[in-house]
Scaffold this motif. Structure first.
Motif, PDB file in Angstrom:
ATOM      1  N   ALA A  18       3.912   9.362   2.716  1.00 16.79           N
ATOM      2  CA  ALA A  18       4.802  10.007   1.743  1.00 16.79           C
ATOM      3  C   ALA A  18       5.810   8.997   1.186  1.00 16.79           C
ATOM      4  O   ALA A  18       6.079   8.978  -0.021  1.00 16.79           O
ATOM      5  N   LYS A  19       6.357   8.155   2.062  1.00 17.54           N
ATOM      6  CA  LYS A  19       7.291   7.112   1.613  1.00 17.54           C
ATOM      7  C   LYS A  19       6.619   6.162   0.641  1.00 17.54           C
ATOM      8  O   LYS A  19       7.180   5.812  -0.390  1.00 17.54           O
ATOM      9  N   LEU A  20       5.392   5.744   0.984  1.00 14.11           N
ATOM     10  CA  LEU A  20       4.652   4.818   0.124  1.00 14.11           C
ATOM     11  C   LEU A  20       4.394   5.454  -1.240  1.00 14.11           C
ATOM     12  O   LEU A  20       4.603   4.817  -2.273  1.00 14.11           O
ATOM     13  N   LEU A  21       3.958   6.709  -1.250  1.00 13.37           N
ATOM     14  CA  LEU A  21       3.697   7.389  -2.526  1.00 13.37           C
ATOM     15  C   LEU A  21       4.968   7.494  -3.367  1.00 13.37           C
ATOM     16  O   LEU A  21       4.931   7.298  -4.589  1.00 13.37           O
ATOM     17  N   LYS A  22       6.087   7.787  -2.731  1.00 16.84           N
ATOM     18  CA  LYS A  22       7.364   7.892  -3.457  1.00 16.84           C
ATOM     19  C   LYS A  22       7.735   6.540  -4.073  1.00 16.84           C
ATOM     20  O   LYS A  22       8.124   6.467  -5.245  1.00 16.84           O
ATOM     21  N   LEU A  23       7.598   5.472  -3.286  1.00 21.47           N
ATOM     22  CA  LEU A  23       7.925   4.139  -3.788  1.00 21.47           C
ATOM     23  C   LEU A  23       6.949   3.699  -4.883  1.00 21.47           C
ATOM     24  O   LEU A  23       7.349   3.065  -5.867  1.00 21.47           O
ATOM     25  N   GLN A  24       5.676   4.039  -4.732  1.00 22.48           N
ATOM     26  CA  GLN A  24       4.690   3.706  -5.763  1.00 22.48           C
ATOM     27  C   GLN A  24       4.999   4.441  -7.063  1.00 22.48           C
ATOM     28  O   GLN A  24       4.879   3.870  -8.154  1.00 22.48           O
ATOM     29  N   SER A  25       5.412   5.672  -6.954  1.00 18.93           N
ATOM     30  CA  SER A  25       5.777   6.450  -8.136  1.00 18.93           C
ATOM     31  C   SER A  25       6.970   5.811  -8.840  1.00 18.93           C
ATOM     32  O   SER A  25       6.995   5.676 -10.069  1.00 18.93           O
ATOM     33  N   GLU A  26       7.951   5.414  -8.055  1.00 24.91           N
ATOM     34  CA  GLU A  26       9.136   4.732  -8.595  1.00 24.91           C
ATOM     35  C   GLU A  26       8.736   3.435  -9.301  1.00 24.91           C
ATOM     36  O   GLU A  26       9.213   3.135 -10.396  1.00 24.91           O
ATOM     37  N   TYR A  34       1.242  -0.241 -15.136  1.00 22.98           N
ATOM     38  CA  TYR A  34       0.321  -0.412 -14.022  1.00 22.98           C
ATOM     39  C   TYR A  34       0.245   0.853 -13.185  1.00 22.98           C
ATOM     40  O   TYR A  34       1.203   1.602 -13.079  1.00 22.98           O
ATOM     41  N   ILE A  35      -0.900   1.030 -12.565  1.00 28.39           N
ATOM     42  CA  ILE A  35      -1.095   2.181 -11.684  1.00 28.39           C
ATOM     43  C   ILE A  35      -1.011   1.692 -10.240  1.00 28.39           C
ATOM     44  O   ILE A  35      -1.786   0.830  -9.831  1.00 28.39           O
ATOM     45  N   PHE A  36      -0.086   2.246  -9.504  1.00 21.50           N
ATOM     46  CA  PHE A  36       0.128   1.857  -8.112  1.00 21.50           C
ATOM     47  C   PHE A  36      -0.213   2.997  -7.153  1.00 21.50           C
ATOM     48  O   PHE A  36      -0.586   2.743  -6.014  1.00 21.50           O
ATOM     49  N   ILE A  37      -0.065   4.222  -7.593  1.00 26.10           N
ATOM     50  CA  ILE A  37      -0.276   5.376  -6.716  1.00 26.10           C
ATOM     51  C   ILE A  37      -1.714   5.389  -6.224  1.00 26.10           C
ATOM     52  O   ILE A  37      -2.662   5.227  -6.989  1.00 26.10           O
ATOM     53  N   THR A  44      -0.479  -2.766  -2.957  1.00 23.34           N
ATOM     54  CA  THR A  44       0.734  -2.546  -3.751  1.00 23.34           C
ATOM     55  C   THR A  44       1.618  -3.784  -3.728  1.00 23.34           C
ATOM     56  O   THR A  44       2.122  -4.214  -4.772  1.00 23.34           O
ATOM     57  N   VAL A  45       1.786  -4.379  -2.561  1.00 21.09           N
ATOM     58  CA  VAL A  45       2.606  -5.591  -2.444  1.00 21.09           C
ATOM     59  C   VAL A  45       1.966  -6.728  -3.249  1.00 21.09           C
ATOM     60  O   VAL A  45       2.666  -7.450  -3.972  1.00 21.09           O
ATOM     61  N   GLN A  46       0.660  -6.876  -3.156  1.00 18.53           N
ATOM     62  CA  GLN A  46      -0.019  -7.913  -3.936  1.00 18.53           C
ATOM     63  C   GLN A  46       0.208  -7.712  -5.432  1.00 18.53           C
ATOM     64  O   GLN A  46       0.514  -8.667  -6.147  1.00 18.53           O
ATOM     65  N   LEU A  47       0.065  -6.474  -5.905  1.00 19.86           N
ATOM     66  CA  LEU A  47       0.283  -6.199  -7.324  1.00 19.86           C
ATOM     67  C   LEU A  47       1.726  -6.467  -7.736  1.00 19.86           C
ATOM     68  O   LEU A  47       1.977  -6.924  -8.849  1.00 19.86           O
ATOM     69  N   CYS A  48       2.649  -6.183  -6.846  1.00 22.52           N
ATOM     70  CA  CYS A  48       4.058  -6.487  -7.143  1.00 22.52           C
ATOM     71  C   CYS A  48       4.220  -7.985  -7.405  1.00 22.52           C
ATOM     72  O   CYS A  48       4.864  -8.384  -8.380  1.00 22.52           O
ATOM     73  N   PHE A  49       3.634  -8.802  -6.562  1.00 24.86           N
ATOM     74  CA  PHE A  49       3.724 -10.251  -6.762  1.00 24.86           C
ATOM     75  C   PHE A  49       2.962 -10.693  -8.008  1.00 24.86           C
ATOM     76  O   PHE A  49       3.411 -11.583  -8.728  1.00 24.86           O
ATOM     77  N   LEU A  50       1.830 -10.083  -8.271  1.00 27.03           N
ATOM     78  CA  LEU A  50       1.058 -10.436  -9.462  1.00 27.03           C
ATOM     79  C   LEU A  50       1.814 -10.125 -10.751  1.00 27.03           C
ATOM     80  O   LEU A  50       1.650 -10.803 -11.757  1.00 27.03           O
ATOM     81  N   HIS A  51       2.655  -9.087 -10.705  1.00 22.75           N
ATOM     82  CA  HIS A  51       3.372  -8.650 -11.902  1.00 22.75           C
ATOM     83  C   HIS A  51       4.876  -8.940 -11.818  1.00 22.75           C
ATOM     84  O   HIS A  51       5.682  -8.217 -12.403  1.00 22.75           O
ATOM     85  N   ASN A  52       5.204  -9.989 -11.077  1.00 31.29           N
ATOM     86  CA  ASN A  52       6.586 -10.490 -11.001  1.00 31.29           C
ATOM     87  C   ASN A  52       7.599  -9.437 -10.555  1.00 31.29           C
ATOM     88  O   ASN A  52       8.698  -9.337 -11.097  1.00 31.29           O
ATOM     89  N   ARG A  61       8.375  -3.896   1.844  1.00 32.83           N
ATOM     90  CA  ARG A  61       8.259  -4.476   3.183  1.00 32.83           C
ATOM     91  C   ARG A  61       9.328  -3.924   4.117  1.00 32.83           C
ATOM     92  O   ARG A  61       9.048  -3.534   5.249  1.00 32.83           O
ATOM     93  N   ALA A  62      10.550  -3.876   3.620  1.00 34.61           N
ATOM     94  CA  ALA A  62      11.670  -3.416   4.455  1.00 34.61           C
ATOM     95  C   ALA A  62      11.558  -1.921   4.767  1.00 34.61           C
ATOM     96  O   ALA A  62      11.684  -1.518   5.926  1.00 34.61           O
ATOM     97  N   GLU A  63      11.313  -1.119   3.754  1.00 35.14           N
ATOM     98  CA  GLU A  63      11.313   0.334   3.948  1.00 35.14           C
ATOM     99  C   GLU A  63      10.108   0.834   4.724  1.00 35.14           C
ATOM    100  O   GLU A  63      10.188   1.837   5.419  1.00 35.14           O
ATOM    101  N   LEU A  64       8.982   0.136   4.599  1.00 35.71           N
ATOM    102  CA  LEU A  64       7.768   0.587   5.283  1.00 35.71           C
ATOM    103  C   LEU A  64       7.441  -0.259   6.512  1.00 35.71           C
ATOM    104  O   LEU A  64       6.365  -0.146   7.089  1.00 35.71           O
ATOM    105  N   LYS A  65       8.372  -1.113   6.881  1.00 35.91           N
ATOM    106  CA  LYS A  65       8.261  -1.932   8.094  1.00 35.91           C
ATOM    107  C   LYS A  65       6.949  -2.711   8.145  1.00 35.91           C
ATOM    108  O   LYS A  65       6.241  -2.716   9.149  1.00 35.91           O
ATOM    109  N   MET A  66       6.645  -3.386   7.050  1.00 41.88           N
ATOM    110  CA  MET A  66       5.440  -4.209   6.969  1.00 41.88           C
ATOM    111  C   MET A  66       5.675  -5.473   7.787  1.00 41.88           C
ATOM    112  O   MET A  66       6.732  -6.097   7.690  1.00 41.88           O
ATOM    113  N   SER A  67       4.711  -5.856   8.581  1.00 40.97           N
ATOM    114  CA  SER A  67       4.876  -7.037   9.424  1.00 40.97           C
ATOM    115  C   SER A  67       4.967  -8.299   8.564  1.00 40.97           C
ATOM    116  O   SER A  67       4.457  -8.345   7.437  1.00 40.97           O
ATOM    117  N   GLU A  68       5.604  -9.305   9.113  1.00 37.92           N
ATOM    118  CA  GLU A  68       5.765 -10.561   8.398  1.00 37.92           C
ATOM    119  C   GLU A  68       4.407 -11.187   8.068  1.00 37.92           C
ATOM    120  O   GLU A  68       4.197 -11.690   6.970  1.00 37.92           O
TER     121      GLU A  68
END
Length: 175
Positions: A18-26, A34-37, A44-52, A61-68
């Motif tokens: 649910a958190k991921l979907l909310k952040l993707q919608s934002e 771009y479509i992230f949902i 999603t993180v890769q696309l964020c980097f691809l699109h600056n 990473r912070a909100e969804l506790k993605m590992s380093e």
């Protein structure tokens, strides 16, 4: 799931989704192109980097506790896809890579980076045998022999003839 103690894993998974979907919608609303949902966190993180959208990737990473490690993999793949060699070099110099430098070499090879870019990461690989193998794959026979010789002197490894055989095998593979 919220009331049952035996379904805590499922509850956590649902909350994270649910958190991921909310952040993707934002993210979709702010980018409008771009479509992230429906994508995974990694995609999603890769696309964020691809699109600056590096700041948003950090937020994910912070909100969804993605590992380093997972974050570095996603960032590396995006930078390699963009062929942003300067950003990849900056990432490698940022701190000691939690995913190792073999991943950088493989990303460069997959994206057909210039040899000088690829060798920046090969020299950072501690395993001399692996270093020699990568040099051989790039056709850098002298560097491969040197790395193999260092490996041999440090642990009684392979000889120069072994490198020549590896190089011959690769020639047959690509012919």
């Amino acid at each position: 799931f919220a009331k049952s103690k035996e379904h805590t894993l499922q509850k956590t998974a649902c909350e994270e989704s649910a958190k991921l979907l909310k952040l993707q919608s934002e993210l979709e609303q702010s980018s409008k192109f771009y479509i992230f949902i429906g994508l995974s966190l990694n995609e999603t993180v890769q696309l964020c980097f691809l699109h600056n959208q590096a700041a948003f990737a950090q937020k994910l990473r912070a909100e969804l506790k993605m590992s380093e490690k997972h974050f570095w993999w996603a960032k590396l793949q995006a930078l390699a896809t963009k062929k942003d060699w300067l950003a990849m070099e900056a990432l490698a110099k940022e701190k000691r890579s939690p995913i190792g430098y073999e991943a950088f070499v493989r990303a460069c090879v997959e994206q057909r980076a210039p040899i000088r870019e690829t060798t920046k990461y090969i020299i950072r690989i501690a395993d001399l045998q692996l270093r020699a193998q990568f040099y051989t794959e790039l056709g850098l026979i002298h560097e491969a022999a040197e790395a193999q010789q260092q490996a041999q002197s440090s642990e009684g490894g392979y000889s120069y003839n072994k490198i020549q055989n590896l190089f011959g095998d690769l020639r047959q593979k690509f012919n």
